[in-house]
Design an enzyme around this catalytic site. Structure first.
Site: not given
Length: 339
Positions: A87, A170, A188
DNA sequence: GACTCGTGGTG
DNA sequence: TCACCAAGAGT
């Protein structure tokens, strides 16, 4: 979901039309009433007639099962740490560039403790050309914080994740949902765009995730935690593969039947695109300096850094910024990655 | 909230 | 070609 502004028509994808292959089929003659739009046949599923929120998620999950990319950090045996690393790497960086770097990274540093045991400069070096090297520095600090605060175990709650370096609104939710299969809206740029189009009927979402965005997505998620996690990644995947920013493939979209943007005739966006040049900017010079430092195992003399760019004033600004950011250490008249 | 922060893929 | 843009975070 914030109502999007409108962008000039130049940057808007043309309203999707039937592809040549569908035209050929249409030419053969569809006799059923309403079958003329055979683009529908290319869609694996369609959302339910009532257009309820649950239908959107379920339709998307069915589409995801058939069309999802096989990415290593999505596999069932992917550790929470490996999900977290993916991520962070994916923040503003394309999947195609992340995948090889992620594999190398996970082989070298399979746990937070492994990474924390090495100097931050090694993280920056291994980051290579993924861009935004501050992410590498923060990921190293994140690993150290996980070791210190959580005994080397990636925490599973959003608040604890949010408190870690480099983990924002996020990423905290993405890790909680994808690694720990919890039910959180994960918003996102892809999800903002998908919801803006399919629900609000506007061309694009906002630039940042707002509390309103989180609420708008939350009501679309199934109640079951595992299903909610799958739905969340399905939203993102649709935005990445079909409901793309520039050239959406609406004829292939499982949400076409319920899409408010399509129903409204694909109104354009007016979001002002800021002209962003790169070559010759301070950011560009930072990149040149970092490339030299990454490539060297020894302290780099100032003269070698001076050689990368003719404008001394700009070099000095860039180097000062790197020192301030902690991406570079200075010893006398030489420079190194942080040890 | 506006701004900064890399690098490369793409239509 | 070249402007857009890509799983954001921090200040």
């Amino acid at each position: 979901m914030r109502i999007a502004r409108y962008e000039n028509a130049q940057t808007v994808a043309p309203a999707p039309s039937a592809a040549p292959v569908t035209r050929r089929r249409a030419a053969k003659g569809a006799t059923r009433a309403g079958a003329a739009d055979d683009t529908a046949r290319e869609r694996p599923t369609t959302a339910g007639a009532d257009g309820g929120a649950g239908d959107i998620a379920r339709t998307l999950m069915r589409w995801y099962d058939e069309n999802a990319r096989d990415l290593p950090w999505r596999r069932p045996d992917a550790s929470p740490w490996s999900v977290l690393v993916s991520e962070v790497m994916l923040q503003q960086t394309q999947v195609s560039r992340v995948e090889p770097a992620w594999k190398r990274w996970m082989e070298r540093w399979p746990t937070p403790a492994h990474l924390a045991a090495d100097p931050p400069g090694e993280a920056i070096r291994a980051w290579d050309r993924l861009g935004y090297p501050r992410r590498a520095l923060r990921l190293h600090a994140c690993a150290a914080a996980i070791v210190e605060r959580h005994d080397g175990v990636v925490p599973d709650d959003v608040e604890a994740l949010l408190a870690l370096p480099g983990i924002g609104i996020y990423t905290a939710r993405a890790v909680a949902a994808f690694a720990f299969r919890q039910r959180h809206p994960v918003v996102d740029t892809n999800v903002r765009r998908v919801v803006a189009r399919s629900v609000a009927g506007t061309a694009d979402g906002g630039a940042n995730t707002t509390p309103a965005d989180l609420r708008a997505v939350e009501v679309l998620l199934p109640e079951d935690h595992e299903e909610a996690a799958r739905a969340s990644i399905a939203f993102m995947e649709l935005g990445a593969l079909i409901c793309t920013s520039r050239a959406p493939r609406c004829p292939e979209c499982p949400l076409a039947d319920v899409c408010a943007w399509r129903r409204a005739g694909f109104p354009p966006s007016d979001s002002a695109k800021r002209t962003q040049q790169y070559h010759g900017t301070d950011r560009y010079v930072r990149g040149l300096l970092m490339a030299v430092l990454r490539a060297s195992d020894d302290p780099v003399p100032a003269e070698r850094l001076d050689a990368v760019w003719p404008d001394a004033d700009q070099r000095r600004r860039a180097l000062a910024g790197l020192l301030t950011d902690g991406l570079v250490n200075q010893r006398h008249d030489t420079y190194t990655l942080p040890g």
